[in-house]
Every structure is written in C-alpha cells, then in structure tokens.
Design a protein around this motif. Structure first.
Motif, PDB file in Angstrom:
ATOM      1  N   TYR A   1      30.216  52.983 141.757  1.00  0.00           N
ATOM      2  CA  TYR A   1      30.479  53.546 140.436  1.00  0.00           C
ATOM      3  C   TYR A   1      29.205  54.064 139.774  1.00  0.00           C
ATOM      4  O   TYR A   1      29.208  55.103 139.114  1.00  0.00           O
ATOM      5  CB  TYR A   1      31.102  52.481 139.525  1.00  0.00           C
ATOM      6  N   PHE A   2      28.112  53.339 139.918  1.00  0.00           N
ATOM      7  CA  PHE A   2      26.958  53.530 139.046  1.00  0.00           C
ATOM      8  C   PHE A   2      25.757  54.235 139.671  1.00  0.00           C
ATOM      9  O   PHE A   2      24.923  54.760 138.940  1.00  0.00           O
ATOM     10  CB  PHE A   2      26.475  52.169 138.530  1.00  0.00           C
ATOM     11  N   LYS A   3      25.619  54.231 140.972  1.00  0.00           N
ATOM     12  CA  LYS A   3      24.375  54.665 141.600  1.00  0.00           C
ATOM     13  C   LYS A   3      23.968  56.066 141.143  1.00  0.00           C
ATOM     14  O   LYS A   3      24.706  57.039 141.286  1.00  0.00           O
ATOM     15  CB  LYS A   3      24.490  54.638 143.126  1.00  0.00           C
ATOM     16  N   GLY A   4      22.773  56.163 140.551  1.00  0.00           N
ATOM     17  CA  GLY A   4      22.238  57.441 140.112  1.00  0.00           C
ATOM     18  C   GLY A   4      22.863  58.004 138.855  1.00  0.00           C
ATOM     19  O   GLY A   4      22.503  59.104 138.421  1.00  0.00           O
ATOM     20  N   ARG A   5      23.761  57.255 138.211  1.00  0.00           N
ATOM     21  CA  ARG A   5      24.462  57.769 137.042  1.00  0.00           C
ATOM     22  C   ARG A   5      23.747  57.407 135.743  1.00  0.00           C
ATOM     23  O   ARG A   5      23.048  56.395 135.647  1.00  0.00           O
ATOM     24  CB  ARG A   5      25.879  57.168 136.959  1.00  0.00           C
ATOM     25  N   THR A   6      23.949  58.232 134.734  1.00  0.00           N
ATOM     26  CA  THR A   6      23.623  57.867 133.368  1.00  0.00           C
ATOM     27  C   THR A   6      24.810  57.095 132.801  1.00  0.00           C
ATOM     28  O   THR A   6      25.961  57.466 133.033  1.00  0.00           O
ATOM     29  CB  THR A   6      23.359  59.122 132.520  1.00  0.00           C
ATOM     30  N   VAL A   7      24.517  56.020 132.056  1.00  0.00           N
ATOM     31  CA  VAL A   7      25.570  55.148 131.528  1.00  0.00           C
ATOM     32  C   VAL A   7      25.492  55.115 130.009  1.00  0.00           C
ATOM     33  O   VAL A   7      24.405  55.128 129.431  1.00  0.00           O
ATOM     34  CB  VAL A   7      25.401  53.717 132.101  1.00  0.00           C
ATOM     35  N   LEU A   8      26.640  55.091 129.376  1.00  0.00           N
ATOM     36  CA  LEU A   8      26.733  54.899 127.930  1.00  0.00           C
ATOM     37  C   LEU A   8      27.546  53.627 127.680  1.00  0.00           C
ATOM     38  O   LEU A   8      28.703  53.540 128.106  1.00  0.00           O
ATOM     39  CB  LEU A   8      27.411  56.089 127.248  1.00  0.00           C
ATOM     40  N   ILE A   9      26.933  52.641 127.015  1.00  0.00           N
ATOM     41  CA  ILE A   9      27.626  51.407 126.657  1.00  0.00           C
ATOM     42  C   ILE A   9      27.975  51.459 125.175  1.00  0.00           C
ATOM     43  O   ILE A   9      27.092  51.637 124.327  1.00  0.00           O
ATOM     44  CB  ILE A   9      26.772  50.165 126.954  1.00  0.00           C
ATOM     45  N   LEU A  10      29.255  51.313 124.875  1.00  0.00           N
ATOM     46  CA  LEU A  10      29.726  51.369 123.494  1.00  0.00           C
ATOM     47  C   LEU A  10      29.838  49.966 122.931  1.00  0.00           C
ATOM     48  O   LEU A  10      30.600  49.134 123.437  1.00  0.00           O
ATOM     49  CB  LEU A  10      31.106  52.039 123.437  1.00  0.00           C
TER      50      LEU A  10
ATOM     51  N   ALA B   1      23.643  44.067 133.121  1.00  0.00           N
ATOM     52  CA  ALA B   1      23.458  43.587 134.489  1.00  0.00           C
ATOM     53  C   ALA B   1      24.301  44.383 135.476  1.00  0.00           C
ATOM     54  O   ALA B   1      23.834  44.749 136.560  1.00  0.00           O
ATOM     55  CB  ALA B   1      23.817  42.101 134.567  1.00  0.00           C
ATOM     56  N   ILE B   2      25.526  44.673 135.110  1.00  0.00           N
ATOM     57  CA  ILE B   2      26.410  45.448 135.989  1.00  0.00           C
ATOM     58  C   ILE B   2      25.823  46.836 136.250  1.00  0.00           C
ATOM     59  O   ILE B   2      25.774  47.307 137.386  1.00  0.00           O
ATOM     60  CB  ILE B   2      27.817  45.558 135.363  1.00  0.00           C
ATOM     61  N   ALA B   3      25.362  47.493 135.186  1.00  0.00           N
ATOM     62  CA  ALA B   3      24.799  48.839 135.334  1.00  0.00           C
ATOM     63  C   ALA B   3      23.562  48.828 136.228  1.00  0.00           C
ATOM     64  O   ALA B   3      23.361  49.731 137.054  1.00  0.00           O
ATOM     65  CB  ALA B   3      24.469  49.419 133.972  1.00  0.00           C
ATOM     66  N   ASN B   4      22.734  47.812 136.089  1.00  0.00           N
ATOM     67  CA  ASN B   4      21.524  47.734 136.905  1.00  0.00           C
ATOM     68  C   ASN B   4      21.828  47.332 138.341  1.00  0.00           C
ATOM     69  O   ASN B   4      21.191  47.830 139.273  1.00  0.00           O
ATOM     70  CB  ASN B   4      20.522  46.772 136.271  1.00  0.00           C
ATOM     71  N   SER B   5      22.789  46.465 138.538  1.00  0.00           N
ATOM     72  CA  SER B   5      23.213  46.134 139.891  1.00  0.00           C
ATOM     73  C   SER B   5      23.695  47.392 140.614  1.00  0.00           C
ATOM     74  O   SER B   5      23.450  47.568 141.810  1.00  0.00           O
ATOM     75  CB  SER B   5      24.329  45.096 139.855  1.00  0.00           C
ATOM     76  N   GLY B   6      24.359  48.271 139.858  1.00  0.00           N
ATOM     77  CA  GLY B   6      24.857  49.515 140.432  1.00  0.00           C
ATOM     78  C   GLY B   6      23.818  50.614 140.549  1.00  0.00           C
ATOM     79  O   GLY B   6      24.121  51.716 140.974  1.00  0.00           O
ATOM     80  N   GLU B   7      22.576  50.313 140.138  1.00  0.00           N
ATOM     81  CA  GLU B   7      21.453  51.256 140.220  1.00  0.00           C
ATOM     82  C   GLU B   7      21.661  52.493 139.354  1.00  0.00           C
ATOM     83  O   GLU B   7      21.401  53.625 139.770  1.00  0.00           O
ATOM     84  CB  GLU B   7      21.178  51.646 141.677  1.00  0.00           C
ATOM     85  N   ALA B   8      22.131  52.260 138.123  1.00  0.00           N
ATOM     86  CA  ALA B   8      22.195  53.347 137.138  1.00  0.00           C
ATOM     87  C   ALA B   8      20.792  53.846 136.853  1.00  0.00           C
ATOM     88  O   ALA B   8      19.827  53.082 136.889  1.00  0.00           O
ATOM     89  CB  ALA B   8      22.855  52.847 135.856  1.00  0.00           C
ATOM     90  N   LYS B   9      20.663  55.135 136.536  1.00  0.00           N
ATOM     91  CA  LYS B   9      19.315  55.686 136.314  1.00  0.00           C
ATOM     92  C   LYS B   9      18.866  55.594 134.867  1.00  0.00           C
ATOM     93  O   LYS B   9      17.667  55.563 134.580  1.00  0.00           O
ATOM     94  CB  LYS B   9      19.236  57.134 136.796  1.00  0.00           C
TER      95      LYS B   9
END
Length: 208
Positions: free
Chosen positions: A20-29, A144-152
């Motif tokens: 789901y997350f690898k290399g992605r930008t994430v927005l947490i609301l 933690a989830i976003a970092n485990s998924g290697e979000a950028k």
C-alpha cells in the motif's frame, strides 16, 4: 491502562503495509477542528497530490470516497465504533489477532488488515507485520504503519492540539518527540495549524 494491558505481550500480525505505502506520500487526518475548517482545501490537496489518505478511528470529516484506509488500535474505542465501521467503505487496519475473541468476531464481517502492536516507552520500531510504539495513541500506530510500508513523506491535518492543561497534549507531544528523534523515519509535516512541536506548512501554499 487497559490498552497497555493488551499490548505488553509479544506483537503479532498477518498483514504488511508495504504494498500500500511503498514510495507513497501519505496524509493522516486527525480529529481536530482543523480538518473541518479547511475541508475544501484538504480535498483539493488530495485531488492534486493523490496521497494515500488515512483516517483515524471512525471519524468522518471529509468526503468518504477520498479516504483509503482507516486505522484503530484502542480496544474500547474499536468496540464502541464497530457499528460505525460497518457503515464505512474503507479497510480497517488494527491489531486484530491481539484483541479479545469476542471483539474479533464482531469485526469478521469487515475488511480488516491485521498489523500487530507492542507498547514500549520511548521506542518507534517498524517491522513487516507489527510495530513497537511509545504509547497506544492511534496517531503513533498510524505513523508506524506508514513507516513500515516505507512511505516517502507524511502530511498531517487536524492535529490542532488540546486546550492548555489537558494531559492528552503530553501524550501526543511525546509521540511526536520520539518520532522526530528516531532514525530512518519519513519526513513529517503538518499542513494545518498545530500546537505540537512538529514541522508545519500551510496547505494553501501547496494548492494552485
């Protein structure tokens, strides 16, 4: 205290966030008023930047179809929100296999991803299918989830902070402090006003 009791043992999970997350930008609301106050700007930002959007618990503060995942980790909050989750369309990430059997049965009709959790003071650790975090606040779990998924990169919205003197400020500030002092974590930026000691930018500077 109840959440501490659930998550002091060895963590276990069956889902990895990497796909789901690898290399992605994430927005947490978050759940603060900043999301509602800047709703149109946030939705425009989502349309423009196409981040992976995470909502905490069952909060509905922007268009439902713009949210990709929901995360939850506190057993009592999960139990109280079960019926709300059944009305929402997103998969729910939670430490499912570590929860009481009765609660697991309640969740079986939902689409869930089982990501484990262990609480350990002053630690942010991210493994393939579980994390170690400094407390059981859902924002710590989401980071933690976003970092485990290697979000950028991780953007935050709606982390305004509680009124002065509210002890919940200390818990949240502790999460951000431990995170910012950790190695190899994704950059973190709040795009709405926040009282927490984290990098900030205006969402309006990111819009056309």
């Amino acid at each position: 205290e109840l959440a501490k009791a659930f998550y002091h043992k060895e963590p276990k999970g069956s889902w990895s966030p990497i796909d789901y997350f690898k290399g992605r930008t994430v927005l947490i609301l978050g759940t603060g008023p900043g999301v509602s106050e800047h709703k149109l700007a946030i939705e425009s930002f989502i349309d423009k930047e196409k981040p992976l959007v995470i909502a905490l618990n069952s909060k509905k503060n922007i268009e439902d179809k713009k949210i990709d995942l929901r995360v939850a980790c506190h057993p009592i909050r999960i139990l109280s929100d079960v019926q709300n989750y059944k009305q929402l369309s997103q998969p729910l990430v939670l430490p499912k296999s570590m929860l009481p059997e009765r609660l697991i049965e309640e969740l079986n009709e939902l689409t869930t991803f089982d990501y484990g959790l262990k609480r350990e003071e002053d630690v942010f650790g991210f493994e393939n299918n579980y994390c170690v975090i400094p407390n059981t606040l859902v924002i710590a779990y989401a980071l933690a989830i976003a970092n485990s998924g290697e979000a950028k990169k991780i953007y935050l919205a709606g982390f305004d902070g509680y009124p002065p003197g509210d002890d919940r400020n200390k818990e949240s500030e502790h999460v951000f402090k431990v995170y910012m002092n950790s190695n190899n974590v994704a950059p973190l930026i709040s795009i709405t006003a926040s009282s927490y000691q984290i990098p900030k930018s205006s969402i309006y500077s990111m819009l056309p």
